[in-house]
Design an enzyme around this catalytic site. Structure first.
Site, PDB file in Angstrom:
ATOM      1  N   ARG A  67     -23.935-132.298  46.285  1.00  0.00           N
ATOM      2  CA  ARG A  67     -23.351-130.999  45.936  1.00  0.00           C
ATOM      3  C   ARG A  67     -22.229-130.663  46.923  1.00  0.00           C
ATOM      4  O   ARG A  67     -21.184-130.161  46.545  1.00  0.00           O
ATOM      5  CB  ARG A  67     -24.416-129.891  45.957  1.00  0.00           C
ATOM      6  CG  ARG A  67     -25.503-130.026  44.910  1.00  0.00           C
ATOM      7  CD  ARG A  67     -24.962-129.834  43.505  1.00  0.00           C
ATOM      8  NE  ARG A  67     -24.329-128.544  43.331  1.00  0.00           N
ATOM      9  CZ  ARG A  67     -24.974-127.381  43.096  1.00  0.00           C
ATOM     10  NH1 ARG A  67     -26.285-127.383  42.967  1.00  0.00           N
ATOM     11  NH2 ARG A  67     -24.306-126.246  42.942  1.00  0.00           N
ATOM     12  N   ASP A  90     -35.580-130.849  34.395  1.00  0.00           N
ATOM     13  CA  ASP A  90     -35.331-129.582  35.095  1.00  0.00           C
ATOM     14  C   ASP A  90     -36.549-128.696  34.847  1.00  0.00           C
ATOM     15  O   ASP A  90     -37.423-129.025  34.021  1.00  0.00           O
ATOM     16  CB  ASP A  90     -34.040-128.944  34.518  1.00  0.00           C
ATOM     17  CG  ASP A  90     -33.569-127.701  35.276  1.00  0.00           C
ATOM     18  OD1 ASP A  90     -34.089-127.427  36.379  1.00  0.00           O
ATOM     19  OD2 ASP A  90     -32.689-126.995  34.751  1.00  0.00           O
ATOM     20  N   CYS A 135     -32.089-131.421  39.328  1.00  0.00           N
ATOM     21  CA  CYS A 135     -31.136-130.606  40.109  1.00  0.00           C
ATOM     22  C   CYS A 135     -31.820-129.849  41.249  1.00  0.00           C
ATOM     23  O   CYS A 135     -31.149-129.427  42.181  1.00  0.00           O
ATOM     24  CB  CYS A 135     -30.384-129.659  39.194  1.00  0.00           C
ATOM     25  SG  CYS A 135     -31.408-128.406  38.399  1.00  0.00           S
ATOM     26  N   GLN A 151     -23.315-128.879  39.305  1.00  0.00           N
ATOM     27  CA  GLN A 151     -24.423-129.827  39.485  1.00  0.00           C
ATOM     28  C   GLN A 151     -24.084-131.181  38.850  1.00  0.00           C
ATOM     29  O   GLN A 151     -24.442-132.233  39.379  1.00  0.00           O
ATOM     30  CB  GLN A 151     -25.693-129.264  38.840  1.00  0.00           C
ATOM     31  CG  GLN A 151     -26.912-130.157  39.039  1.00  0.00           C
ATOM     32  CD  GLN A 151     -27.374-130.225  40.479  1.00  0.00           C
ATOM     33  OE1 GLN A 151     -27.569-129.205  41.114  1.00  0.00           O
ATOM     34  NE2 GLN A 151     -27.539-131.436  40.999  1.00  0.00           N
ATOM     35  N   HIS A 188     -24.116-125.419  34.031  1.00  0.00           N
ATOM     36  CA  HIS A 188     -24.156-125.627  35.494  1.00  0.00           C
ATOM     37  C   HIS A 188     -23.252-126.824  35.834  1.00  0.00           C
ATOM     38  O   HIS A 188     -23.726-127.871  36.261  1.00  0.00           O
ATOM     39  CB  HIS A 188     -25.603-125.887  35.933  1.00  0.00           C
ATOM     40  CG  HIS A 188     -25.822-125.769  37.412  1.00  0.00           C
ATOM     41  ND1 HIS A 188     -24.846-125.359  38.301  1.00  0.00           N
ATOM     42  CD2 HIS A 188     -26.928-126.026  38.169  1.00  0.00           C
ATOM     43  CE1 HIS A 188     -25.338-125.368  39.529  1.00  0.00           C
ATOM     44  NE2 HIS A 188     -26.594-125.771  39.474  1.00  0.00           N
ATOM     45  N   ARG A 202     -22.278-117.149  40.422  1.00  0.00           N
ATOM     46  CA  ARG A 202     -23.549-117.531  39.780  1.00  0.00           C
ATOM     47  C   ARG A 202     -24.105-116.272  39.138  1.00  0.00           C
ATOM     48  O   ARG A 202     -24.368-115.276  39.828  1.00  0.00           O
ATOM     49  CB  ARG A 202     -24.540-118.085  40.804  1.00  0.00           C
ATOM     50  CG  ARG A 202     -25.963-118.175  40.237  1.00  0.00           C
ATOM     51  CD  ARG A 202     -26.909-118.963  41.098  1.00  0.00           C
ATOM     52  NE  ARG A 202     -26.604-120.385  41.020  1.00  0.00           N
ATOM     53  CZ  ARG A 202     -27.441-121.350  41.411  1.00  0.00           C
ATOM     54  NH1 ARG A 202     -28.613-121.038  41.909  1.00  0.00           N
ATOM     55  NH2 ARG A 202     -27.083-122.614  41.312  1.00  0.00           N
TER      56      ARG A 202
HETATM   57  N1  NVA Z   1     -32.122-124.420  34.870  1.00  0.00           N
HETATM   58  C1  NVA Z   1     -32.322-123.921  36.203  1.00  0.00           C
HETATM   59  C2  NVA Z   1     -31.422-124.610  37.185  1.00  0.00           C
HETATM   60  C3  NVA Z   1     -31.546-124.149  38.610  1.00  0.00           C
HETATM   61  C4  NVA Z   1     -30.565-124.793  39.537  1.00  0.00           C
HETATM   62  C5  NVA Z   1     -32.093-122.417  36.218  1.00  0.00           C
HETATM   63  O1  NVA Z   1     -31.149-121.957  35.578  1.00  0.00           O
HETATM   64  O2  NVA Z   1     -32.885-121.708  36.839  1.00  0.00           O
HETATM   65  N1   CP Z   2     -29.508-127.122  41.948  1.00  0.00           N
HETATM   66  C1   CP Z   2     -29.132-125.885  42.329  1.00  0.00           C
HETATM   67  O1   CP Z   2     -28.151-125.306  41.835  1.00  0.00           O
HETATM   68  O2   CP Z   2     -29.879-125.381  43.350  1.00  0.00           O
HETATM   69  P1   CP Z   2     -29.862-123.887  43.932  1.00  0.00           P
HETATM   70  O3   CP Z   2     -30.403-122.983  42.844  1.00  0.00           O
HETATM   71  O4   CP Z   2     -30.719-123.943  45.135  1.00  0.00           O
HETATM   72  O5   CP Z   2     -28.436-123.515  44.249  1.00  0.00           O
END
Ligand code: NVA
Ligand code: CP
Length: 299
Positions: A285, A217, A257, A132, A129, A102
């Site tokens: 997940r 989101d 998500c 997800q 992502h 990540r």
């Molecule tokens: N769009 C959000 C998703 C978090 C799971 C981010 O990138 O922070």
């Molecule tokens: N939805 C998601 O990826 O959650 P986290 O940021 O908690 O991993």
């Protein structure tokens, strides 16, 4: 060897099989069946951004499958002190069986994958992502059956999740209406690669008509914290509330998500209401990523 950097790394048939397998693995887990296909296997998990769901689901998946995982944060690794991605990839992949990342720039996971001797999984970048989406597709299928031919509506920011929904529209065969404020549209390149399945809107009310699934989101993603105030005003008309849900099909589902901000992108009434499937979505997940791990370890 296969990587999973976007949904396009699997074929539509492989994705369908993976969702079916996720549903089966969920059933087995709920029945208390012990299934340890990854005994002695190790997953390295590189996190340059925060996480609750992604970390807990991958870690639990590895433990339940009989393997284990190593959590690597930039505060404690040489990656965080500037060791080249290419060098880190060669070294880490020589010691583990798969790597989950990540991070910020999508090119980082691409560079890592290029030098890795084991499968690499994108667990969120600034651009995508895909993990997800596996959980979201599983959740839709469990509640409503096939998503093929359905209308999905993305409300809010044209962000990483939106981009993965665009990939999903193509791979799973649904139509995606994307409603964003002007200036917050998804990447033009990603849209144009899937344009037969996509419609863009700046008017959220027109976008949600005949929706089977509404997804939103956060307005400011990780890394955009300093834009929070500016985004709150730009997105003020884009909250998914019960008036908006009422314009969709009466059996439309709501997904997010998570983490969510009640009172910003979604009202408490909607996320905590009867059309919301966010808790199943979050739990899935675990099951969807178990199916993904099994797939990558056997291909
Ligand atoms: N769009 C959000 C998703 C978090 C799971 C981010 O990138 O922070
Ligand atoms: N939805 C998601 O990826 O959650 P986290 O940021 O908690 O991993």
């Amino acid at each position: 060897m296969r990587h999973f950097l976007t949904l396009k790394d699997l074929t539509p048939v492989e994705l369908q099989q993976l969702i079916a397998r996720a549903i089966e693995l969920k059933r087995m887990h709920k029945a208390g069946e012990i299934f340890e296909p990854l005994k002695n296997k190790v997953l390295a998990m590189i996190f340059d951004k925060s996480s609750t769901r992604t970390r807990v689901s991958f870690e639990s998946a590895m433990i339940q499958f009989g393997g284990s995982s190593i959590f690597l944060s930039p505060n404690d690794t040489q990656l965080g002190r500037g060791e080249p991605v290419e060098d880190s990839s060669r070294v880490i992949s020589s010691m583990v069986d798969a790597v989950m990342i990540r991070t910020f720039e999508h090119t980082m996971v691409e560079r890592f994958a290029q030098y890795s001797s084991v499968p690499v999984i994108n667990a969120l970048t600034d651009d995508y992502h895909p993990c997800q989406l596996l959980a979201d597709m599983q959740t839709y299928v469990e509640h409503r059956g096939s998503i093929e031919g359905k209308t999905v509506v993305w409300v809010g920011d044209g962000n990483n999740m939106c981009h993965s929904y665009i990939n999903a529209a193509e791979q799973f065969g649904f139509h995606l209406n994307i409603a964003t404020p002007e200036g917050y549209e998804p990447s033009a390149d990603i849209v144009s690669a899937a344009k037969a399945n996509i419609s863009l809107f700046n008017d959220v009310k027109s976008a949600v008509k005949s929706a089977d699934l509404i997804v939103t989101d956060v307005w400011a993603s990780m890394g955009q914290e300093e834009e929070q105030k500016k985004r709150e005003s730009a997105f003020a008309d884009f909250q998914v509330d019960s008036r908006l849900m009422a314009l969709a099909n009466s059996d439309a589902l709501f997904m997010h998500c998570l983490p969510a901000h009640r009172g910003e992108e979604v009202s408490a009434e909607v996320i905590d209401g009867s059309q919301s499937v966010v808790w199943d979505e979050a739990e899935n997940r675990l099951h969807a990523q178990k199916a993904l791990l099994e797939f990558l370890f056997t291909h």
